[in-house]
Design a protein around this motif. Structure first.
Motif, mmCIF file in Angstrom:
data_model
loop_
_atom_site.group_PDB
_atom_site.id
_atom_site.type_symbol
_atom_site.label_atom_id
_atom_site.label_comp_id
_atom_site.label_asym_id
_atom_site.label_seq_id
_atom_site.Cartn_x
_atom_site.Cartn_y
_atom_site.Cartn_z
ATOM 1 N N PHE A 38 -6.267 5.220 6.315
ATOM 2 C CA PHE A 38 -6.781 5.552 4.787
ATOM 3 C C PHE A 38 -5.628 6.688 4.245
ATOM 4 O O PHE A 38 -4.794 6.746 3.462
ATOM 5 N N GLN A 39 -6.008 7.729 4.638
ATOM 6 C CA GLN A 39 -5.104 9.041 3.696
ATOM 7 C C GLN A 39 -4.005 9.009 4.076
ATOM 8 O O GLN A 39 -3.127 9.407 3.169
ATOM 9 N N LYS A 40 -3.364 8.548 5.731
ATOM 10 C CA LYS A 40 -1.804 9.037 6.027
ATOM 11 C C LYS A 40 -1.156 7.951 5.377
ATOM 12 O O LYS A 40 -0.062 7.654 4.232
ATOM 13 N N ALA A 41 -1.867 6.489 4.416
ATOM 14 C CA ALA A 41 -1.028 5.523 3.661
ATOM 15 C C ALA A 41 -1.054 5.927 2.061
ATOM 16 O O ALA A 41 0.019 6.083 1.508
ATOM 17 N N VAL A 42 -2.657 6.897 1.666
ATOM 18 C CA VAL A 42 -2.793 7.250 0.373
ATOM 19 C C VAL A 42 -0.608 8.427 0.450
ATOM 20 O O VAL A 42 -0.289 8.372 -0.963
ATOM 21 N N LYS A 43 -0.847 9.267 1.388
ATOM 22 C CA LYS A 43 -0.057 10.088 0.933
ATOM 23 C C LYS A 43 1.333 10.148 1.331
ATOM 24 O O LYS A 43 2.093 10.022 0.570
ATOM 25 N N ALA A 44 1.722 8.998 1.975
ATOM 26 C CA ALA A 44 2.998 8.826 2.831
ATOM 27 C C ALA A 44 3.578 7.280 1.555
ATOM 28 O O ALA A 44 4.844 6.451 0.719
ATOM 29 N N GLY A 45 2.319 6.943 0.427
ATOM 30 C CA GLY A 45 2.611 5.145 -0.590
ATOM 31 C C GLY A 45 3.283 4.866 0.363
ATOM 32 O O GLY A 45 4.065 3.501 -0.164
ATOM 33 N N THR A 46 2.370 4.270 1.298
ATOM 34 C CA THR A 46 2.581 2.907 2.067
ATOM 35 C C THR A 46 2.196 1.803 1.560
ATOM 36 O O THR A 46 3.058 0.869 1.172
ATOM 37 N N TYR A 47 1.395 1.629 0.063
ATOM 38 C CA TYR A 47 1.044 0.492 -0.515
ATOM 39 C C TYR A 47 2.202 0.586 -2.336
ATOM 40 O O TYR A 47 1.590 -0.312 -2.814
ATOM 41 N N ASP A 48 3.238 1.901 -2.062
ATOM 42 C CA ASP A 48 3.309 2.266 -4.248
ATOM 43 C C ASP A 48 4.179 0.525 -4.177
ATOM 44 O O ASP A 48 3.666 0.430 -5.216
ATOM 45 N N LYS A 49 5.378 -0.179 -3.280
ATOM 46 C CA LYS A 49 5.874 -1.212 -3.841
ATOM 47 C C LYS A 49 4.547 -2.332 -3.915
ATOM 48 O O LYS A 49 4.813 -3.527 -4.900
ATOM 49 N N TRP A 50 3.928 -2.645 -3.018
ATOM 50 C CA TRP A 50 2.799 -3.402 -3.545
ATOM 51 C C TRP A 50 1.939 -3.340 -5.045
ATOM 52 O O TRP A 50 1.644 -4.426 -6.099
ATOM 53 N N ALA A 51 1.954 -1.641 -5.258
ATOM 54 C CA ALA A 51 1.159 -1.927 -6.113
ATOM 55 C C ALA A 51 2.005 -2.356 -7.385
ATOM 56 O O ALA A 51 1.459 -2.958 -8.542
ATOM 57 N N LEU A 52 3.240 -1.959 -7.500
ATOM 58 C CA LEU A 52 4.210 -2.336 -8.863
ATOM 59 C C LEU A 52 4.429 -3.972 -8.758
ATOM 60 O O LEU A 52 4.565 -4.546 -10.267
#
Length: 270
Positions: free
Chosen positions: A207-221
């Motif tokens: 979870f923390q790695k995904a937050v820091k890496a912005g793994t779901y940034d595109k999904w959020a947009l």
């Protein structure tokens, strides 16, 4: 003194004066050249500075660039770009659609007052929950917190639906939800701090790695774009069967347990 000597002295004096004037003229010319050169350099520097500023201002921001990132869909999602988030028991016949912005203060108030009742009814299988996330508060003040929190919620959703809902509750809590004018959610460390209050997310490395890496940034947009296309103009908004649930005022979302219970009971019977 002879006239010759007197004339020679005058001639010598004139030569010295002429030489001195030539020296002064040369020095003046050099000064002018230096001033012109400095001016040209200054103009070029200003032009270069303006050009650099224009280039920098025209560069896309991080979040503008994130639109072109490779899409990573969280687990427990369906639909176009994974933006359909429906959680709950398959036996539940109806779905409560919840439109919320992570930074929305009224959403926080709703969660703090009515959230436990919504969760209890969801646990009991009275309805599924479909979540639609918005980021319009960021748009209003050039912030990042709504988008960043929505991305972190995607990371929580990838863990489990329960982790997602518990994390949403924590983000909206009186302890952790910031004032609307304070963009605390733009800080990954703060989002992880809140997540550590959720058992399934506490010290969760993935979870923390995904937050820091912005793994779901595109999904959020993409999720935010789904909200923008929905026609909903404010949060929180609750809908069931396409109809908006309201409190006793007949306009706004039910903000008390009594109003929510009345509205949801009627919607489930309809």
């Amino acid at each position: 003194m002879s006239k010759r000597n007197s004339a020679a002295a005058k001639t010598a004096a004139r030569e010295r004066l002429r030489a001195e004037r030539e020296k002064q003229a040369k020095r003046a010319k050099v000064r002018r050249q230096l001033i012109v050169a400095a001016s040209v350099v200054g103009v070029l520097a200003i032009a270069g500075g303006i050009g650099y500023a224009v280039v920098q201002n025209n560069k896309p921001t991080y979040w503008e660039s994130a639109k072109d990132d490779k899409l990573v869909k969280p687990a427990n999602t369906t639909g176009t770009n994974g933006t359909t988030v429906v959680l709950g028991k398959s036996t539940a016949k109806k779905t409560l659609v919840m439109y919320e912005d992570p930074r929305c203060p009224i959403c926080a108030q709703f969660e703090q007052t009515v959230g436990s009742t919504v969760k209890s009814d969801w646990d009991a299988g009275k309805f599924k929950i479909q979540y639609v996330g918005a980021t319009f508060i960021d748009n209003k003040d050039n912030g990042e917190g709504s988008k960043n929190a929505l991305s972190a919620m995607g990371a929580a959703l990838n863990v489990s639906p329960e982790a997602f809902l518990e994390y949403k509750t924590a983000l909206y809590s009186t302890k952790y939800h910031p004032d609307e004018t304070t963009d605390k959610f733009k800080d990954d460390a703060y989002l992880i701090k809140v997540a550590n209050t959720v058992p399934a997310l506490k010290n969760n490395a993935a979870f923390q790695k995904a937050v820091k890496a912005g793994t779901y940034d595109k999904w959020a947009l993409d999720m935010s774009a789904t909200f923008d296309k929905s026609g909903v103009t404010g949060t929180p908004t609750l809908k069931m069967d396409g109809k908006t649930l309201t409190g006793s005022d007949g306009t706004n979302a039910p903000m008390t347990v009594a109003d929510f219970t009345t509205a949801i009971t009627a919607a489930l019977k309809a």
